[in-house]
Design a protein around this motif. Structure first.
Motif, mmCIF file in Angstrom:
data_model
loop_
_atom_site.group_PDB
_atom_site.id
_atom_site.type_symbol
_atom_site.label_atom_id
_atom_site.label_comp_id
_atom_site.label_asym_id
_atom_site.label_seq_id
_atom_site.Cartn_x
_atom_site.Cartn_y
_atom_site.Cartn_z
ATOM 1 N N ASP A 146 0.827 -1.197 0.000
ATOM 2 C CA ASP A 146 0.000 0.000 0.000
ATOM 3 C C ASP A 146 0.872 1.263 0.000
ATOM 4 N N PRO A 147 0.687 2.168 -0.972
ATOM 5 C CA PRO A 147 1.542 3.366 -1.057
ATOM 6 C C PRO A 147 1.477 4.249 0.183
ATOM 7 N N ALA A 148 0.296 4.364 0.787
ATOM 8 C CA ALA A 148 0.178 5.199 1.987
ATOM 9 C C ALA A 148 0.989 4.619 3.140
ATOM 10 N N ALA A 149 1.011 3.292 3.248
ATOM 11 C CA ALA A 149 1.805 2.655 4.299
ATOM 12 C C ALA A 149 3.294 2.861 4.051
ATOM 13 N N LEU A 150 3.708 2.751 2.795
ATOM 14 C CA LEU A 150 5.114 3.005 2.475
ATOM 15 C C LEU A 150 5.487 4.449 2.806
ATOM 16 N N ALA A 151 4.573 5.371 2.531
ATOM 17 C CA ALA A 151 4.829 6.774 2.858
ATOM 18 C C ALA A 151 4.946 6.963 4.367
ATOM 19 N N ARG A 152 4.110 6.253 5.125
ATOM 20 C CA ARG A 152 4.186 6.339 6.592
ATOM 21 C C ARG A 152 5.554 5.881 7.086
ATOM 22 N N ILE A 153 6.014 4.757 6.568
ATOM 23 C CA ILE A 153 7.322 4.241 6.973
ATOM 24 C C ILE A 153 8.425 5.218 6.567
ATOM 25 N N GLY A 154 8.266 5.804 5.385
ATOM 26 C CA GLY A 154 9.271 6.735 4.889
ATOM 27 C C GLY A 154 9.407 7.998 5.709
ATOM 28 N N THR A 155 8.393 8.320 6.520
ATOM 29 C CA THR A 155 8.455 9.551 7.308
ATOM 30 C C THR A 155 9.485 9.483 8.422
ATOM 31 N N TYR A 156 9.860 8.271 8.850
ATOM 32 C CA TYR A 156 10.799 8.189 9.972
ATOM 33 C C TYR A 156 12.084 7.429 9.666
ATOM 34 N N VAL A 157 12.149 6.719 8.546
ATOM 35 C CA VAL A 157 13.310 5.862 8.281
ATOM 36 C C VAL A 157 14.609 6.655 8.256
ATOM 37 N N GLY A 158 14.603 7.827 7.620
ATOM 38 C CA GLY A 158 15.839 8.581 7.454
ATOM 39 C C GLY A 158 16.103 9.638 8.502
ATOM 40 N N ASP A 159 15.266 9.740 9.514
ATOM 41 C CA ASP A 159 15.450 10.771 10.538
ATOM 42 C C ASP A 159 16.672 10.464 11.405
ATOM 43 N N ASP A 160 17.582 11.420 11.484
ATOM 44 C CA ASP A 160 18.790 11.254 12.300
ATOM 45 C C ASP A 160 18.490 11.737 13.717
ATOM 46 N N VAL A 161 17.714 10.945 14.433
ATOM 47 C CA VAL A 161 17.320 11.331 15.785
ATOM 48 C C VAL A 161 18.300 10.746 16.794
ATOM 49 N N ARG A 162 18.651 11.550 17.781
ATOM 50 C CA ARG A 162 19.533 11.127 18.867
ATOM 51 C C ARG A 162 18.790 11.307 20.187
ATOM 52 N N PHE A 163 19.138 10.493 21.152
ATOM 53 C CA PHE A 163 18.427 10.497 22.423
ATOM 54 C C PHE A 163 19.428 10.615 23.562
ATOM 55 N N ALA A 164 19.094 11.449 24.527
ATOM 56 C CA ALA A 164 20.001 11.664 25.651
ATOM 57 C C ALA A 164 20.086 10.447 26.549
ATOM 58 N N THR A 165 18.976 9.711 26.660
ATOM 59 C CA THR A 165 18.946 8.539 27.541
ATOM 60 C C THR A 165 18.366 7.342 26.808
ATOM 61 N N ARG A 166 18.657 6.172 27.344
ATOM 62 C CA ARG A 166 18.095 4.951 26.766
ATOM 63 C C ARG A 166 16.581 4.945 26.910
ATOM 64 N N ASP A 167 16.068 5.428 28.026
ATOM 65 C CA ASP A 167 14.619 5.455 28.225
ATOM 66 C C ASP A 167 13.928 6.287 27.146
ATOM 67 N N LEU A 223 19.406 4.219 4.033
ATOM 68 C CA LEU A 223 18.351 3.327 3.542
ATOM 69 C C LEU A 223 17.150 4.120 3.045
ATOM 70 N N SER A 224 16.966 5.301 3.595
ATOM 71 C CA SER A 224 15.793 6.115 3.261
ATOM 72 C C SER A 224 15.812 6.611 1.825
ATOM 73 N N GLN A 225 16.970 6.568 1.180
ATOM 74 C CA GLN A 225 17.043 7.085 -0.187
ATOM 75 C C GLN A 225 16.147 6.307 -1.147
ATOM 76 N N ALA A 226 15.935 5.025 -0.857
ATOM 77 C CA ALA A 226 15.047 4.234 -1.715
ATOM 78 C C ALA A 226 13.630 4.787 -1.681
ATOM 79 N N PHE A 227 13.200 5.275 -0.517
ATOM 80 C CA PHE A 227 11.872 5.868 -0.413
ATOM 81 C C PHE A 227 11.826 7.216 -1.120
ATOM 82 N N ALA A 228 12.881 7.990 -0.957
ATOM 83 C CA ALA A 228 12.916 9.317 -1.571
ATOM 84 C C ALA A 228 12.900 9.233 -3.095
ATOM 85 N N ASN A 229 13.498 8.170 -3.630
ATOM 86 C CA ASN A 229 13.614 8.040 -5.084
ATOM 87 C C ASN A 229 12.472 7.259 -5.719
#
Length: 270
Positions: free
Chosen positions: A118-139, A184-190
């Motif tokens: 489903d294209p909408a589901a692929l778009a949903r996954i693509g919204t977070y795959v390439g985000d370079d998020v860092r976290f201060a704590t494991r929690d 890995l997110s480049q596949a979604f972008a392209n």
């Protein structure tokens, strides 16, 4: 390629379990433990994930490369014939491999994936795959993984902690990040609508060529594998048997006893 093994390394009965897009081999710890008396269980980290290396050219983060890598893995573990459990991306890899002439795959379990995605589901996954998020704590990191993975369905706090911990790595400065190559997110972008349509046609052709006995597992609330696609998969190609789990979306994670039992019942029936 990094991989984990359970069971007797000389057992000729081999089960290969391959994870989804941003997951790792440890997703199958519970399933492998349950089956290692019968099988030699081999669970790889697909390239770019977990403890496997990263590709120099991110354009090769695609199914053809993964299939080639799996052929190499089967040669390395000296497996001439295998049963295969693939979640999402791991199922697509298995589908292509199972479609080949003289395929090594004897039995195939496709976990919440099919030729039409489903294209909408692929778009949903693509919204977070390439985000370079860092976290201060494991929690904080665990809470984030739990939030974006809510569609996995109900799990205990202990199970969530493991599923999140498996895909987290600590940086030298003490912060936390996800384990995989963000490129890995480049596949979604392209991905264009035309490319997605062509890919679907290729996957249906592969599915129709499969000779292996096949089980399709679906989360009843999955947005990636629609009921319509699942119905077609029961009528075409290997005419997959279908098992659905209520209260689960994309994708069942084989942590719950009933999910593990469904796979065992299918694989051990032959």
């Amino acid at each position: 390629m990094a991989y984990q093994e359970w069971g007797d390394p000389h057992n000729p009965r081999v089960l290969v379990c391959v994870h989804g897009l941003t997951r790792v081999s440890s997703d199958f710890d519970a399933l492998a433990t349950s089956l290692c008396d019968t099988y030699r269980v081999v669970c790889p980290d697909v390239v770019g994930r977990g403890y496997s290396g990263h590709l120099a050219n991110p354009a090769f983060y695609a199914i053809p490369q993964y299939v080639s890598d799996m052929v190499t893995l089967l040669a390395r573990v000296n497996a001439e014939q295998v049963d295969w459990v693939g979640t999402s991306m791991g199922g697509l890899i298995g589908m292509i491999l199972a479609a080949q002439n003289d395929s090594p795959i004897r039995q195939l379990v496709l976990n919440d994936v099919g030729p039409a995605l489903d294209p909408a589901a692929l778009a949903r996954i693509g919204t977070y795959v390439g985000d370079d998020v860092r976290f201060a704590t494991r929690d904080e990191a665990v809470a984030y993984i739990r939030a974006i993975s809510d569609s996995f369905g109900p799990h205990s706090d202990v199970q969530w902690d493991k599923m999140a911990g498996d895909v987290l790595r600590q940086n030298p400065d003490g912060s936390w990040r996800r384990h995989y190559d963000l490129r890995l997110s480049q596949a979604f972008a392209n991905a264009t609508p035309e490319a997605l349509k062509a890919g679907e046609q290729t996957l249906w052709a592969a599915y129709d060529a499969i000779q292996a006995r096949t089980l399709l597992i679906r989360g009843a609330e999955s947005d990636l594998l629609t009921p319509e696609t699942a119905a077609q998969m029961q009528q075409r190609g290997p005419k997959a048997a279908l098992t659905e789990f209520d209260g689960v979306g994309h994708a069942p994670m084989f942590q719950q006893p009933e999910q593990i039992q469904a796979v065992k019942d299918f694989l051990l029936a032959k």
